[in-house]
Design a protein around this motif. Structure first.
Motif, PDB file in Angstrom:
ATOM      1  N   MET A   5       0.839  -1.169   0.000  1.00 23.14           N
ATOM      2  CA  MET A   5       0.000   0.000   0.000  1.00 23.14           C
ATOM      3  C   MET A   5       0.895   1.248   0.000  1.00 23.14           C
ATOM      4  O   MET A   5       1.825   1.362   0.780  1.00 23.14           O
ATOM      5  N   ILE A   6       0.588   2.179  -0.867  1.00 24.22           N
ATOM      6  CA  ILE A   6       1.327   3.435  -0.936  1.00 24.22           C
ATOM      7  C   ILE A   6       0.648   4.436  -0.022  1.00 24.22           C
ATOM      8  O   ILE A   6      -0.531   4.714  -0.155  1.00 24.22           O
ATOM      9  N   ARG A   7       1.401   4.942   0.940  1.00 26.88           N
ATOM     10  CA  ARG A   7       0.851   5.910   1.885  1.00 26.88           C
ATOM     11  C   ARG A   7       0.817   7.300   1.289  1.00 26.88           C
ATOM     12  O   ARG A   7       1.645   7.659   0.470  1.00 26.88           O
ATOM     13  N   GLU A   8      -0.110   8.078   1.773  1.00 30.10           N
ATOM     14  CA  GLU A   8      -0.263   9.458   1.334  1.00 30.10           C
ATOM     15  C   GLU A   8       0.601  10.376   2.205  1.00 30.10           C
ATOM     16  O   GLU A   8       0.760  10.144   3.401  1.00 30.10           O
ATOM     17  N   TYR A   9       1.137  11.422   1.595  1.00 31.26           N
ATOM     18  CA  TYR A   9       1.913  12.438   2.294  1.00 31.26           C
ATOM     19  C   TYR A   9       1.265  13.795   2.045  1.00 31.26           C
ATOM     20  O   TYR A   9       0.507  13.978   1.101  1.00 31.26           O
ATOM     21  N   ARG A  10       1.590  14.746   2.914  1.00 31.16           N
ATOM     22  CA  ARG A  10       1.157  16.115   2.691  1.00 31.16           C
ATOM     23  C   ARG A  10       2.282  17.056   3.113  1.00 31.16           C
ATOM     24  O   ARG A  10       3.173  16.688   3.893  1.00 31.16           O
ATOM     25  N   GLY A  11       2.244  18.269   2.589  1.00 32.55           N
ATOM     26  CA  GLY A  11       3.217  19.288   2.948  1.00 32.55           C
ATOM     27  C   GLY A  11       2.690  20.645   2.530  1.00 32.55           C
ATOM     28  O   GLY A  11       1.822  20.746   1.665  1.00 32.55           O
ATOM     29  N   ILE A  12       3.207  21.683   3.153  1.00 35.77           N
ATOM     30  CA  ILE A  12       2.802  23.045   2.814  1.00 35.77           C
ATOM     31  C   ILE A  12       3.710  23.540   1.690  1.00 35.77           C
ATOM     32  O   ILE A  12       4.938  23.505   1.820  1.00 35.77           O
ATOM     33  N   PRO A  13       3.116  23.982   0.568  1.00 30.29           N
ATOM     34  CA  PRO A  13       3.938  24.467  -0.545  1.00 30.29           C
ATOM     35  C   PRO A  13       4.679  25.751  -0.175  1.00 30.29           C
ATOM     36  O   PRO A  13       4.335  26.423   0.793  1.00 30.29           O
ATOM     37  N   LEU A  14       5.672  26.075  -0.957  1.00 38.78           N
ATOM     38  CA  LEU A  14       6.496  27.251  -0.668  1.00 38.78           C
ATOM     39  C   LEU A  14       5.691  28.536  -0.598  1.00 38.78           C
ATOM     40  O   LEU A  14       6.046  29.448   0.139  1.00 38.78           O
ATOM     41  N   ASN A  15       4.581  28.620  -1.329  1.00 36.99           N
ATOM     42  CA  ASN A  15       3.759  29.839  -1.272  1.00 36.99           C
ATOM     43  C   ASN A  15       2.921  29.908   0.001  1.00 36.99           C
ATOM     44  O   ASN A  15       2.239  30.892   0.249  1.00 36.99           O
ATOM     45  N   GLY A  16       2.946  28.835   0.815  1.00 41.14           N
ATOM     46  CA  GLY A  16       2.310  28.841   2.130  1.00 41.14           C
ATOM     47  C   GLY A  16       0.802  28.692   2.138  1.00 41.14           C
ATOM     48  O   GLY A  16       0.179  28.854   3.174  1.00 41.14           O
ATOM     49  N   SER A  17       0.192  28.344   1.022  1.00 42.37           N
ATOM     50  CA  SER A  17      -1.273  28.252   0.992  1.00 42.37           C
ATOM     51  C   SER A  17      -1.745  26.805   1.144  1.00 42.37           C
ATOM     52  O   SER A  17      -1.641  26.010   0.219  1.00 42.37           O
ATOM     53  N   GLY A  18      -2.253  26.468   2.323  1.00 48.12           N
ATOM     54  CA  GLY A  18      -2.819  25.138   2.567  1.00 48.12           C
ATOM     55  C   GLY A  18      -1.802  24.026   2.446  1.00 48.12           C
ATOM     56  O   GLY A  18      -0.602  24.227   2.584  1.00 48.12           O
ATOM     57  N   PHE A  19      -2.299  22.832   2.183  1.00 45.58           N
ATOM     58  CA  PHE A  19      -1.453  21.650   2.005  1.00 45.58           C
ATOM     59  C   PHE A  19      -1.591  21.135   0.589  1.00 45.58           C
ATOM     60  O   PHE A  19      -2.625  21.298  -0.043  1.00 45.58           O
TER      61      PHE A  19
END
Length: 135
Positions: free
Chosen positions: A1-15
């Motif tokens: 199973m491939i897990r999901e990741y998240r991160g805040i983009p350089l422009n700082g808007s949401g994930f």
């Protein structure tokens, strides 16, 4: 199973969300489901734990969660124990580091307060809502 990741983009808007991440010499990226890579702030990258809160919200590393009593006799809607989701290398599992004591509590469904009517709720994350866990 491939897990999901998240991160805040350089422009700082949401994930942004994706299937994985790359950390290069000077930049980190989240790989989207369309195989496009978005540059993100490396310290904000978190992996999906595979667990959901009581409202079916996905729980990620870095989320601020609270524990509460779901029993029919509980009158309080307040979740007394707040903490931050992290991966424990020593225990090889996801834990909640309680803000009040620093104690680690395992996040797994069948291990957490299995003898009581207790559930989890995501209140925010340490990157956008750090005031929730500061004393």
């Amino acid at each position: 199973m491939i897990r999901e990741y998240r991160g805040i983009p350089l422009n700082g808007s949401g994930f942004v969300f994706g299937r994985g991440y790359l950390c290069g010499y000077k930049q980190a990226y989240i790989g989207g489901f369309d195989f496009e890579f978005t540059p993100v702030i490396e310290s904000t990258i978190g992996q999906f734990t595979g667990l959901l809160d009581r409202d079916q919200v996905k729980i990620f590393e870095g989320d601020i969660v609270g524990f509460g009593d779901d029993s029919p006799t509980c009158k309080s809607g307040m979740y007394g124990e707040l903490g931050t989701v992290a991966f424990s290398e020593s225990d090889a599992c996801y834990v909640v580091v309680l803000a009040s004591s620093g104690r680690e509590v395992q996040l797994a469904d069948h291990l957490l307060f299995s003898d009581r009517h207790v559930s989890r709720k995501v209140y925010g994350n340490v990157h956008q809502n750090s005031e929730l866990i500061k004393e």
